[in-house]
Design a protein around this motif. Structure first.
Motif, PDB file in Angstrom:
ATOM      1  N   UNK A   1       0.931  -1.173   0.166  1.00 14.45           N
ATOM      2  CA  UNK A   1       0.012   0.129   0.104  1.00 14.45           C
ATOM      3  C   UNK A   1       0.933   1.287  -0.028  1.00 14.45           C
ATOM      4  N   UNK A   2       0.218   2.311  -0.692  1.00 15.45           N
ATOM      5  CA  UNK A   2       0.799   3.541  -0.650  1.00 15.45           C
ATOM      6  C   UNK A   2       0.963   4.097   0.610  1.00 15.45           C
ATOM      7  N   UNK A   3       2.098   4.610   1.373  1.00 16.45           N
ATOM      8  CA  UNK A   3       1.788   5.153   2.618  1.00 16.45           C
ATOM      9  C   UNK A   3       2.844   6.603   2.857  1.00 16.45           C
ATOM     10  N   UNK A   4       2.326   7.500   3.660  1.00 15.59           N
ATOM     11  CA  UNK A   4       3.062   8.375   4.036  1.00 15.59           C
ATOM     12  C   UNK A   4       4.250   8.048   4.973  1.00 15.59           C
ATOM     13  N   UNK A   5       5.487   7.987   4.445  1.00 21.92           N
ATOM     14  CA  UNK A   5       6.708   7.399   5.342  1.00 21.92           C
ATOM     15  C   UNK A   5       7.163   8.078   6.292  1.00 21.92           C
ATOM     16  N   UNK A   6       7.349   9.366   6.126  1.00 23.19           N
ATOM     17  CA  UNK A   6       8.186  10.351   7.096  1.00 23.19           C
ATOM     18  C   UNK A   6       7.726  10.373   8.462  1.00 23.19           C
ATOM     19  N   UNK A   7       6.388  10.078   8.908  1.00 21.44           N
ATOM     20  CA  UNK A   7       6.100  10.100  10.165  1.00 21.44           C
ATOM     21  C   UNK A   7       6.637   8.562  10.985  1.00 21.44           C
ATOM     22  N   UNK A   8       6.477   7.524  10.171  1.00 19.99           N
ATOM     23  CA  UNK A   8       7.357   6.294  10.660  1.00 19.99           C
ATOM     24  C   UNK A   8       8.743   6.342  10.794  1.00 19.99           C
ATOM     25  N   UNK A   9       9.536   7.108   9.853  1.00 15.23           N
ATOM     26  CA  UNK A   9      10.921   7.378   9.945  1.00 15.23           C
ATOM     27  C   UNK A   9      11.239   8.189  10.844  1.00 15.23           C
ATOM     28  N   UNK A  10      10.409   9.305  11.153  1.00 13.08           N
ATOM     29  CA  UNK A  10      10.940  10.181  12.387  1.00 13.08           C
ATOM     30  C   UNK A  10      10.529   9.473  13.584  1.00 13.08           C
ATOM     31  N   UNK A  11       9.610   8.510  13.858  1.00  7.00           N
ATOM     32  CA  UNK A  11       9.298   7.848  14.968  1.00  7.00           C
ATOM     33  C   UNK A  11      10.617   6.881  15.411  1.00  7.00           C
TER      34      UNK A  11
ATOM     35  N   UNK B   1      15.740  14.871  14.082  1.00  5.67           N
ATOM     36  CA  UNK B   1      15.119  15.712  13.058  1.00  5.67           C
ATOM     37  C   UNK B   1      15.801  15.851  11.825  1.00  5.67           C
ATOM     38  N   UNK B   2      17.104  16.429  11.745  1.00  5.71           N
ATOM     39  CA  UNK B   2      17.739  16.266  10.510  1.00  5.71           C
ATOM     40  C   UNK B   2      17.852  14.945   9.756  1.00  5.71           C
ATOM     41  N   UNK B   3      18.246  13.680  10.428  1.00  6.99           N
ATOM     42  CA  UNK B   3      18.245  12.478   9.917  1.00  6.99           C
ATOM     43  C   UNK B   3      17.005  12.058   9.264  1.00  6.99           C
ATOM     44  N   UNK B   4      15.783  12.499   9.780  1.00  4.18           N
ATOM     45  CA  UNK B   4      14.661  12.198   9.143  1.00  4.18           C
ATOM     46  C   UNK B   4      14.451  12.765   7.705  1.00  4.18           C
ATOM     47  N   UNK B   5      14.812  14.023   7.586  1.00  2.00           N
ATOM     48  CA  UNK B   5      14.717  14.750   6.225  1.00  2.00           C
ATOM     49  C   UNK B   5      15.705  13.682   5.279  1.00  2.00           C
ATOM     50  N   UNK B   6      16.807  13.512   5.861  1.00  2.00           N
ATOM     51  CA  UNK B   6      17.668  12.771   4.870  1.00  2.00           C
ATOM     52  C   UNK B   6      17.236  11.329   4.581  1.00  2.00           C
ATOM     53  N   UNK B   7      16.615  10.618   5.397  1.00  2.00           N
ATOM     54  CA  UNK B   7      16.118   9.542   5.075  1.00  2.00           C
ATOM     55  C   UNK B   7      14.950   9.514   4.295  1.00  2.00           C
ATOM     56  N   UNK B   8      14.370  10.618   3.919  1.00  2.00           N
ATOM     57  CA  UNK B   8      13.144  10.705   2.936  1.00  2.00           C
ATOM     58  C   UNK B   8      13.832  10.654   1.702  1.00  2.00           C
ATOM     59  N   UNK B   9      14.777  11.444   1.478  1.00  2.00           N
ATOM     60  CA  UNK B   9      15.490  11.339   0.255  1.00  2.00           C
ATOM     61  C   UNK B   9      16.433  10.222  -0.025  1.00  2.00           C
TER      62      UNK B   9
END
Length: 430
Positions: free
Chosen positions: A120-130, A242-250
């Motif tokens: 399923x298509x999910x918004x991933x950044x909240x899970x990454x941030x957690x 916070x900053x690693x979460x932005x990096x993980x998205x990319x």
């Protein structure tokens, strides 16, 4: 005075409309350094960017801390005490310290991959941030992390409220609603942390985490005051995720867009221990291509793509004269696209970070963690977190973007370079 050239039609209004495009134009048309507005300059190429970041005596940090010291009846901590607290904190963030605790970082990275909903298509950044918050807070506070994680999450929310765009830029002393909210969350965090500090000190069981390092007396400056410990930890707590979460998205986006690179990461990750807690720094070091991929994504899309410095005295930069009181915007985003430093700089090529034998190489300037006296103190921890998260994700899944004409994310640039709203789909590897 020999000033840098000004970009035609460059202004704060044009800058606000599309920061990345204007930054690229300035670098392409004006070169090393260019003027955005009177008294505001952009260091666009690798050499000037490194010079500004290393010459702290000429180019000082311009921004006030996101979480300034709290006002207390006992008085504020002194600059010297805050410097000592920073030095104590660094003992737990050095590369050697991070390497010794890889087995504590790896399980949460593996858990993130295990819990990704498939098909399923999910918004991933909240899970990454957690996931990254769990890793970061546990790295700082070990067994006390579960009690502090909810307060850390609210600190992050306070940060997000504080940095939202506003029509007005208020002086730092004005108690705006966002700043009052920030202070309430900071007080709540330190109130939760204070009994932990006192319990550890009274029991003598200081711990081997970053907090434990700060509680140990130094031969140079003795025992840190409690207030100095409490004041210095909210900011670094947020910074660990916070900053690693932005990096993980990319990074995750690039795994989806470059399946061959993802396959190569998965092949490396297959050699990691079945029990993530058994992962060591030797295993991490063996993930050479994975680390190269992480560095390449950070080169192309540095999460902190623009750094602000204030000129303390009239000085020279790239053969130009910069007046005292001016602002210099250091742009790693364009510095990393300097063809004098990186061959074919706009292309995604993780191999550029490896030599012919597949070992780590250093092909050119890399400013994603800054450099000089104000370089990112958590660089080693961030690289470990991102490498293990990347490896475990690719080990388990093929990633893809949602089908259709709509983009899977929006690029945001105001407080860092991020993939807002990123949606991805995970399919189990066979």
């Amino acid at each position: 005075m020999n000033e840098p050239p000004r970009l035609p039609e460059g202004s704060f209004a044009a800058w606000s409309r599309d920061r990345l495009a204007l930054a690229r134009r300035g670098a392409d048309e004006c070169g090393d350094v260019w003027k955005l507005e009177p008294g505001v300059y952009v260091a666009a190429r690798a050499g000037p960017c490194e010079a500004v970041l290393r010459r702290a005596q000429d180019f000082s940090l311009a921004a006030s801390p996101l979480f300034p010291p709290l006002k207390r009846s006992s008085g504020a901590t002194t600059p010297e005490e805050r410097a000592h607290a920073h030095a104590a904190r660094m003992r737990g963030l050095r590369p050697q310290a991070v390497a010794a605790r890889i087995g504590e970082i790896a399980p949460s990275a593996a858990q993130f991959a295990d819990q990704w909903p498939t098909g399923q298509d999910i918004e991933i950044l909240p899970l990454v941030r957690h996931a990254l918050a769990e890793i970061g807070v546990r790295y700082l506070f070990s067994e006390d992390a579960p009690a502090l994680l909810p307060f850390a999450s609210r600190l992050f929310l306070a940060r997000e409220v504080l940095v939202r765009p506003s029509r007005w830029v208020w002086p730092h002393w004005v108690p705006t609603p966002a700043r009052r909210f920030r202070t309430r969350q900071q007080v709540a965090f330190t109130n939760a942390l204070q009994p932990i500090v006192r319990r550890r000190r009274s029991s003598g069981r200081l711990g081997d985490d970053v907090l434990g390092q700060m509680l140990r007396p130094s031969t140079r400056y003795g025992l840190l005051p409690e207030e100095a410990i409490l004041d210095t930890l909210p900011g670094i707590t947020i910074a660990t995720f916070e900053t690693p979460s932005r990096a993980a998205g990319w990074i995750l986006l690039h795994l989806a867009r470059h399946p061959q690179a993802a396959d190569r990461v998965a092949a490396e990750a297959a050699l990691l221990p079945a029990d993530p807690a058994a992962t060591t720094s030797t295993h991490l070091d063996s993930l050479q291509y994975t680390q190269a991929l992480v560095r390449e994504v950070l080169r192309l899309y540095p999460p902190s793509w623009l750094l602000t410095r204030r000129v303390t005295r009239q000085t020279r930069l790239a053969d130009y004269t910069i007046g005292a009181g001016s602002t210099v915007l250091v742009c790693p985003y364009t510095a990393h696209r300097d063809a004098r430093e990186h061959f074919d700089p706009d292309q995604f090529q993780p191999e550029r970070w490896l030599d012919d034998s597949g070992s780590p190489a250093n092909p050119g300037v890399f400013l994603s963690f800054g450099t000089g006296p104000h370089g990112c103190e958590g660089a080693a921890l961030a690289m470990a977190m991102l490498t293990l998260l990347t490896a475990q994700t690719a080990r388990h899944y093929h990633l893809s973007e949602p089908p259709g004409p709509e983009p899977s994310y929006q690029v945001t640039t105001l407080e860092g370079l991020a993939t807002a709203g990123l949606r991805l789909r995970a399919t189990l590897r066979s």
